[in-house]
Scaffold this active site. Structure first.
Site, PDB file in Angstrom:
ATOM      1  N   HIS A 212      14.745  16.924   4.290  1.00  0.00           N
ATOM      2  CA  HIS A 212      14.593  17.973   3.490  1.00  0.00           C
ATOM      3  C   HIS A 212      13.272  18.842   3.503  1.00  0.00           C
ATOM      4  O   HIS A 212      13.071  19.780   3.812  1.00  0.00           O
ATOM      5  CB  HIS A 212      14.991  17.846   1.994  1.00  0.00           C
ATOM      6  N   HIS A 226       8.976  22.147   4.895  1.00  0.00           N
ATOM      7  CA  HIS A 226       7.594  22.374   4.397  1.00  0.00           C
ATOM      8  C   HIS A 226       6.825  21.801   5.405  1.00  0.00           C
ATOM      9  O   HIS A 226       5.970  21.091   4.995  1.00  0.00           O
ATOM     10  CB  HIS A 226       7.414  21.964   3.056  1.00  0.00           C
ATOM     11  N   LYS A 266      14.968  31.782   4.121  1.00  0.00           N
ATOM     12  CA  LYS A 266      14.158  31.365   3.226  1.00  0.00           C
ATOM     13  C   LYS A 266      13.221  32.335   2.486  1.00  0.00           C
ATOM     14  O   LYS A 266      12.448  32.883   3.265  1.00  0.00           O
ATOM     15  CB  LYS A 266      13.342  30.331   3.849  1.00  0.00           C
TER      16      LYS A 266
END
Ligand SMILES: *[C@@H]1O[C@H](CO)[C@@H](O)[C@H](O)[C@H]1NC(C)=O
Ligand SMILES: *[C@@H]1O[C@H](CO)[C@@H](O)[C@H](O)[C@H]1NC(C)=O
Length: 327
Positions: A212, A226, A266
């Protein structure tokens, strides 16, 4: 008035030089036979009463000094020797945008240059890169990790656990009672980041903290994502369209970007640019364990920062649902 050390000597025969009484957090003093600051665990020269007197784990009452999250964050920042040097890469922020904007504020890519031949040969990067193709971004597909993939995960863990960054995290987690030894440390990191989980109680086992946060996942939009290395690689492949920055934090070099990945959007994905893989793992692990499901605020390199982490609901051990700089 008698000093603690003198009383200690009277009672136990232990001298000042062998004990941390009155010395918790004191800087290196080579005239002493042992040391009483957080570095002593790294160098193996802690006094025998260091944990009992100076750390929360030892139940030694109010410690004189403990390494709090800001202290750790600065250790991680200052010792991230695998971080990419300014001359090894170049980014082009271009226009500012918002999470709701519909126009593209960046005609060019975010990354214009990276000296891959230097950076990607470092062991924590090469072992990190080997992991990236083990994941299927779509969250509706069940993941599996076969033996070959666990070998790659172990190689990555071996590489990062050998770094100063992960060693500082280890000392911090021991001091704060989250791990007891090197074996439990590795297990905690594995559980947090690599053991697979389902994101909903009836859903497939389609996720992990690593996937993730560091690789990114997709459903009808992009979630997680990230990490700057994955951003760089996917952008180079043509899979990412960078649309501008929503916010930035200097001098920590954090960008919150709006982008699409394989056509899915995103609205705001934040990441540190140029840090090593072990730095991301270390800072997020510290926050995930000490402030699960909440804001983890600290000062690093003179800059205030908040990291948000969430824990997945279903297991006894903490597992990272997400973790990112909240800028
Ligand atoms: C995992 O799969 C289920 C079922 O397809 C889906 O509902 C869930 O959203 C997926 N995980 C995430 C993170 O979305
Ligand atoms: C974090 O939040 C989830 C979802 O509400 C919850 O199930 C989980 O137990 C929480 N974890 C901690 C450590 O509080």
């Amino acid at each position: 008035m008698w000093t603690t050390a003198f009383l200690l000597y009277l009672v136990t025969g232990t001298t000042w030089a062998d004990s941390c009484a009155g010395r918790c957090g004191a800087g290196l003093d080579s005239s002493m036979t042992c040391q009483c600051n957080t570095n002593c665990a790294t160098y193996g020269d802690c006094c025998s009463d260091y944990y009992a007197l100076c750390t929360q784990r030892g139940g030694g009452g109010t410690p004189d000094v403990t390494c709090d999250i800001s202290c750790l964050a600065n250790q991680l920042w200052d010792n991230d020797i695998n971080r990419v040097q300014v001359w090894e890469y170049e980014i082009n922020h271009q226009g500012q945008t918002t999470t709701s904007s519909t126009s593209d504020q960046a005609a060019q890519s975010l990354f214009t240059y990276l000296q891959e031949e230097n950076v990607f040969l470092k062991p924590t990067y090469s072992t990190f890169l080997a992991l990236l193709d083990n994941y299927t971004p779509s969250t509706s597909v069940a993941e599996s990790q076969d033996a070959a993939e666990w070998i790659e995960i172990d190689a990555f863990l071996d590489a990062i656990l050998a770094t100063d960054v992960m060693n500082h995290l280890y000392n911090f987690l021991v001091e704060h009672g989250h791990v007891t030894d090197a074996t439990s440390y590795r297990e905690v990191i594995k559980e947090l980041w690599f053991n697979l989980y389902a994101r909903s109680s009836s859903g497939p086992i389609n996720s992990s903290g690593f996937e993730h946060v560091l690789v990114g996942e997709t459903s009808s939009k992009v979630s997680g994502f990230h990490n700057w290395i994955q951003f760089y690689l996917e952008e180079k492949k043509g899979a990412i369209n960078y649309q501008g920055w929503v916010s930035r934090s200097q001098p920590l070099n954090i960008v919150a970007a709006r982008f699409t990945w394989n056509g899915l959007s995103k609205a705001k994905g934040s990441f540190f640019v140029g840090v090593s893989p072990e730095f991301d793992i270390a800072i997020y692990t510290a926050c995930a364990l000490t402030k699960p499901n909440s804001s983890c605020s600290f000062t690093m390199a003179g800059t205030s920062l908040t990291i948000q982490t969430y824990d997945v609901a279903h297991k006894s051990g903490l597992q990272v649902a997400t973790a990112y700089p909240n800028i």
